[in-house]
Design an enzyme around this catalytic site. Structure first.
Site, mmCIF file in Angstrom:
data_model
loop_
_atom_site.group_PDB
_atom_site.id
_atom_site.type_symbol
_atom_site.label_atom_id
_atom_site.label_comp_id
_atom_site.label_asym_id
_atom_site.label_seq_id
_atom_site.Cartn_x
_atom_site.Cartn_y
_atom_site.Cartn_z
ATOM 1 N N PRO A 161 11.999 61.115 -12.671
ATOM 2 C CA PRO A 161 11.846 60.049 -13.675
ATOM 3 C C PRO A 161 11.743 58.675 -13.005
ATOM 4 C CG PRO A 161 13.907 61.277 -14.016
ATOM 5 C CD PRO A 161 13.264 61.815 -12.775
ATOM 6 N N GLU A 162 10.800 57.872 -13.482
ATOM 7 C CA GLU A 162 10.638 56.504 -12.989
ATOM 8 C C GLU A 162 11.046 55.553 -14.111
ATOM 9 O OE1 GLU A 162 6.805 55.938 -11.061
ATOM 10 O OE2 GLU A 162 6.682 58.068 -10.619
#
Ligand SMILES: [Zn+2]
Length: 275
Positions: free
Chosen positions: A2-3
């Site tokens: 996840p960014e």
């Protein structure tokens, strides 16, 4: 992994479910998490038990769950590769790979589930003393401006891709949104960071457009990522270059290329992103 947009989506989904709820107890699986570190359960209990949850915030790729009302204490979470935060009835069985559970007044639990255990959960007391946050560069949506980005780029010989991936330089970007931002800015990923200095304003605009698009579509699901409700994000369909090797560029029609450096894929358009 996840960014920023995925972490922002999760934080926004959790906030209304957690705000105002008092933590009654903290349970741990006893398994070690990131870098084989033990979870500091005593520290988590000290900072949370008996106190109410306030805001749920994001900084870079970190989630900060404010507890106790002073605005600088609570729970710091990094989701690593496969970490998830879920709010579930305490009576529901805990999923496999649940490693930390906060029992909340009213009968729910906030659960941290992480099959691959690259994520971690730790007390922030205060957050400002956390080494992980102290090393973090400015957040591109809230703290970075073009002049500061230009100054940071000056003289840097590393590639612009590695500059943007470095959390100490700019917080929250990873492989997907760096590829999307560099395409939008028309900058080749292997260009020396220092040589893009004159285009810092365009680059920052491109970074924000890529991130804001990702947030608007509730994140990019390639494999594991789901939001706080367990839903997949919808940004994968909107990606311009990431994961699209061999497809025609939507701007110039050239075939999008994929290179592999150090085991990581880099996607770019050889027509729009010349060196
Ligand atoms: Zn192109």
């Amino acid at each position: 992994m996840p960014e920023l947009p995925e972490v922002e989506t999760i934080a926004r989904g959790l906030a209304p479910r957690l705000r105002g709820r008092r933590v009654e107890s903290v349970w741990g699986s006893g398994q070690r998490l990131h870098l084989r570190r033990k979870v500091d359960l005593a520290g988590l209990r000290a900072v949370t038990v008996g106190h109410a949850i306030g805001a749920v915030r994001r900084l870079g790729k970190f989630i900060l769950i404010d507890v106790g009302g002073d605005g600088d204490s609570g729970v710091l979470v990094h989701l690593g590769m496969t970490g998830r935060l879920r709010v579930e009835a305490a009576t529901a069985p805990r999923a496999p790979h649940t490693h930390v559970a906060f029992r909340l007044a009213g009968g729910d639990e906030l659960r941290f589930v992480d099959p691959r255990r690259f994520g971690w959960v730790q007390p922030g007391r205060p957050f400002t003393a956390s080494p992980a946050l102290a090393r973090l560069g400015p957040d591109p949506l809230t703290a970075l401006d073009a002049a500061a980005l230009a100054a940071a780029l000056t003289g840097v010989r590393a590639s612009i891709k590695s500059f943007l991936m470095d959390q100490r330089r700019v917080a929250g970007l990873g492989n997907i949104y760096v590829a999307e931002a560099l395409f939008r800015a028309g900058i080749h990923p292997a260009a020396a960071a220092g040589r893009t200095r004159g285009r810092a304003a365009e680059l920052l605009t491109a970074i924000r457009a890529a991130l804001e698009g990702g947030i608007a579509r509730r994140g990019t699901t390639l494999r594991d990522y789901v939001d706080a409700d367990g839903r997949r994000g919808e940004n994968a369909q909107a990606l311009l270059v990431y994961g699209r090797a061999g497809e025609p560029c939507g701007r110039c029609g050239a075939r999008i290329k994929r290179r592999v450096d150090g085991g990581r894929s880099t996607f770019f358009c050889p027509g729009c992103q010349r060196r």
